[in-house]
Write a protein that holds these residues in place. Structure first.
Motif, PDB file in Angstrom:
ATOM      1  N   ASN A 485       8.390   3.538   5.276  1.00 19.01           N
ATOM      2  CA  ASN A 485       8.571   2.602   6.389  1.00 19.01           C
ATOM      3  C   ASN A 485       7.251   2.253   7.069  1.00 19.01           C
ATOM      4  O   ASN A 485       7.045   1.103   7.486  1.00 19.01           O
ATOM      5  N   MET A 486       6.341   3.223   7.167  1.00 19.40           N
ATOM      6  CA  MET A 486       5.024   2.922   7.720  1.00 19.40           C
ATOM      7  C   MET A 486       4.264   1.946   6.828  1.00 19.40           C
ATOM      8  O   MET A 486       3.577   1.045   7.312  1.00 19.40           O
ATOM      9  N   GLN A 487       4.401   2.130   5.518  1.00 20.19           N
ATOM     10  CA  GLN A 487       3.743   1.210   4.585  1.00 20.19           C
ATOM     11  C   GLN A 487       4.309  -0.201   4.729  1.00 20.19           C
ATOM     12  O   GLN A 487       3.583  -1.190   4.657  1.00 20.19           O
ATOM     13  N   THR A 488       5.611  -0.290   5.004  1.00 22.67           N
ATOM     14  CA  THR A 488       6.243  -1.593   5.225  1.00 22.67           C
ATOM     15  C   THR A 488       5.698  -2.267   6.480  1.00 22.67           C
ATOM     16  O   THR A 488       5.373  -3.454   6.487  1.00 22.67           O
ATOM     17  N   VAL A 489       5.586  -1.491   7.555  1.00 20.89           N
ATOM     18  CA  VAL A 489       5.121  -2.041   8.832  1.00 20.89           C
ATOM     19  C   VAL A 489       3.656  -2.465   8.754  1.00 20.89           C
ATOM     20  O   VAL A 489       3.280  -3.552   9.184  1.00 20.89           O
ATOM     21  N   TYR A 490       2.812  -1.585   8.199  1.00 22.83           N
ATOM     22  CA  TYR A 490       1.372  -1.828   8.222  1.00 22.83           C
ATOM     23  C   TYR A 490       0.845  -2.537   6.975  1.00 22.83           C
ATOM     24  O   TYR A 490      -0.263  -3.082   7.006  1.00 22.83           O
ATOM     25  N   GLY A 491       1.598  -2.486   5.878  1.00 22.70           N
ATOM     26  CA  GLY A 491       1.097  -3.073   4.644  1.00 22.70           C
ATOM     27  C   GLY A 491      -0.161  -2.409   4.138  1.00 22.70           C
ATOM     28  O   GLY A 491      -0.980  -3.037   3.461  1.00 22.70           O
ATOM     29  N   ASP A 492      -0.322  -1.134   4.451  1.00 22.80           N
ATOM     30  CA  ASP A 492      -1.555  -0.411   4.137  1.00 22.80           C
ATOM     31  C   ASP A 492      -1.285   0.618   3.035  1.00 22.80           C
ATOM     32  O   ASP A 492      -0.424   1.496   3.201  1.00 22.80           O
ATOM     33  N   PRO A 493      -2.024   0.572   1.912  1.00 23.14           N
ATOM     34  CA  PRO A 493      -1.810   1.557   0.845  1.00 23.14           C
ATOM     35  C   PRO A 493      -2.163   2.979   1.267  1.00 23.14           C
ATOM     36  O   PRO A 493      -1.865   3.919   0.536  1.00 23.14           O
ATOM     37  N   ARG A 494      -2.757   3.124   2.421  1.00 17.14           N
ATOM     38  CA  ARG A 494      -3.027   4.458   2.976  1.00 17.14           C
ATOM     39  C   ARG A 494      -1.757   5.303   3.010  1.00 17.14           C
ATOM     40  O   ARG A 494      -1.793   6.521   2.841  1.00 17.14           O
ATOM     41  N   TYR A 495      -0.609   4.649   3.246  1.00 15.23           N
ATOM     42  CA  TYR A 495       0.638   5.376   3.456  1.00 15.23           C
ATOM     43  C   TYR A 495       1.519   5.454   2.204  1.00 15.23           C
ATOM     44  O   TYR A 495       2.661   5.908   2.297  1.00 15.23           O
ATOM     45  N   ARG A 496       1.013   5.029   1.050  1.00 18.88           N
ATOM     46  CA  ARG A 496       1.831   5.122  -0.158  1.00 18.88           C
ATOM     47  C   ARG A 496       2.072   6.595  -0.490  1.00 18.88           C
ATOM     48  O   ARG A 496       1.145   7.407  -0.495  1.00 18.88           O
TER      49      ARG A 496
END
Length: 516
Positions: A485-496
């Motif tokens: 869900n964080m990756q969805t919100v931020y669009g950041d591969p950091r959270y994959r």
């Protein structure tokens, strides 16, 4: 290369004669515990005055141990006799083990080991106390790179009871076995690591500080609030900003940058421009008198928490049908004396309460068509009975009266409440999930075993739980949901999510589980 049998340490020290090169804080600590283990220690530093200062300082440590009853007088005297100053590298010729603890510079270390190789016996073990450089690179120019390994201690060495034993690509496994056995004789716990950036502890510790810095950079909360939340909800002894002030950004920020660059700008390890600016400006922490906090006589000046708002009449509360721990949240509201609505949707006057995992309050309000002006989020990752603090989050449209009402309601029983601005994953969810994800990927990469990772982090960083146990404690499936869900919100591969976490979370396995 011939090496001695290392299956058992035997009655005496594994290495009878040990050289320690470098009389800084690390070298002094290593020399002290090696002498306490019964080895004759030849101590050398190219800068003579540093060695002259170090010898009496180590002796004073033993004197204090005798005074406190931690060492008897005869043992203290014997330790002093075993610690011998070396006039030059040639004095180290008979040493069975040489531990290098000089400046963290690749060329300097390579040059030293190249010279040592022609001085010590062919069977002598060479060890580097590097914290961030590649063991393979340090040994690349040696005729016998098989006898070089990493032997990374932590400061202060006598008190930090863990040491990382690192094999370079060409290191003889027997060398690491011997170093691990000797670590136990010195009273330390050895953990085995592959030769990767940051090894175990510096690698696993990235998420705590870098994610906290990102939260501040987003304007979600200030330093003190984030420190309070992570201490009170998770049980960390020091908040991330307290920790960085203690270590000093002049030390910790270069490590953040080094690991990030060595992993070719892997987003999971991305450092912070906020920390870079402070480091450049000399605002590095307690030793400078100012860091994330100001210090007077060594004491942090921590701003007081905002008072609980005085609210004459609390509105009714409606709980989202998709709230995490919804039943527990209803019980909490009942215990606090809230007027709870149970209809399919909230009334026009109700405070709408959401409890997402990984999403921000704004996203939930939009998707579920709640009135954002009356919507507040609460972090329910940690069970309410297990936390000393409740955390609420507003969204950009939340009305002041609704924010104050929620704060007053959840503080009714005297428990601390922090109100932050909107953030995917609040504070605890995103920091814990980041820590767990990095640790999971370390296991996926084969940096170390899950057991050694847990040991290294609890002993080396003082976390209340090892990262994998932390993930198990709050649920691998919850960690996955937060990250997705964080990756969805931020669009950041950091959270994959790491494959290690994804697979174990999907089939309900412990994060400590290793494949057969």
């Amino acid at each position: 290369m011939q090496t001695q049998d290392t299956s058992q340490a035997g009655p005496g020290p594994r290495y009878r004669t040990v050289a320690v090169i470098g009389a800084g804080a690390m070298g002094k600590g290593i020399a002290q515990i090696a002498a306490q283990a019964g080895s004759v220690v030849r101590f050398f530093d190219a800068h003579g005055p540093a060695l002259e200062r170090a010898l009496p300082e180590i002796g004073s440590q033993w004197d204090r141990m005798v005074e406190k009853g931690r060492l008897d007088a005869a043992a203290g005297a014997a330790c002093k006799q075993r610690l011998v100053a070396a006039a030059g590298l040639r004095d180290l010729a008979d040493c069975e083990l040489v531990v290098e603890a000089i400046v963290e510079n690749l060329d300097a270390k390579k040059s030293l080991f190249a010279e040592l190789e022609s001085i010590v016996a062919p069977g002598a073990v060479l060890a580097t106390n590097t914290s961030s450089l590649s063991v393979t690179a340090i040994g690349a120019g040696l005729k016998e790179p098989r006898r070089l390994a990493g032997y990374h201690f932590f400061n202060p060495v006598p008190l930090m009871k863990v040491v990382e034993v690192i094999a370079g690509l060409q290191t003889d496994p027997a060398v690491c076995e011997g170093l691990a056995a000797y670590a136990r004789q010195m009273g330390h716990t050895p953990v085995r690591a592959a030769d990767t950036p940051g090894f175990i502890v510096n690698h696993a510790g990235r998420g705590y500080n870098t994610e906290a810095l990102r939260i501040v950079a987003e304007g979600v909360a200030d330093f003190a609030t984030i420190d309070r939340i992570l201490k009170d909800q998770v049980g960390f002894r020091l908040g991330p900003f307290e920790l960085m002030d203690l270590t000093g950004l002049d030390v910790s920020h270069p490590v953040m940058e080094s690991i990030y660059r060595q992993y070719y700008d892997e987003p999971r390890y991305r450092p912070s421009a906020l920390a870079a600016q402070r480091a450049a400006g000399g605002v590095v922490g307690r030793k400078a008198g100012e860091g994330f906090y100001r210090y007077i006589d060594g004491k942090a000046q921590v701003p007081a928490e905002p008072p609980v708002p005085q609210v004459e009449e609390l509105p009714p509360v409606w709980v989202s049908t998709r709230a995490a721990r919804r039943a527990e949240l209803f019980q909490l509201l009942k215990a606090l004396g809230a007027k709870v609505e149970t209809g399919q949707s909230p009334s026009m006057n109700a405070l709408t309460l959401v409890a997402p995992l990984g999403f921000d309050v704004t996203t939930v309000a939009v998707v579920d068509r709640h009135d954002p002006a009356r919507t507040i989020g609460i972090d329910m990752l940690v069970e309410d009975a297990a936390t000393k603090r409740r955390v609420l989050a507003t969204n950009p449209a939340t009305r002041t009266d609704m924010r104050d009402a929620a704060h007053a309601l959840f503080a009714r029983d005297g428990k601390a409440v922090s109100v932050i601005r909107d953030s995917a994953g609040f504070v605890t969810q995103r920091v814990v999930a980041t820590i767990v994800n990095i640790a999971s990927d370390m296991c996926q990469q084969g940096v170390c075993s899950p057991a050694d990772l847990e040991t290294a982090v609890t002993l080396g960083l003082g976390y209340p739980l090892g990262p994998l146990a932390m993930g198990n404690r709050w649920g691998p499936d919850n960690m996955l949901e937060v990250l997705f869900n964080m990756q969805t919100v931020y669009g950041d591969p950091r959270y994959r999510p790491s494959p290690w976490l994804r697979r174990r979370g999907a089939i309900g396995l412990s994060l400590l589980h290793e494949e057969a």
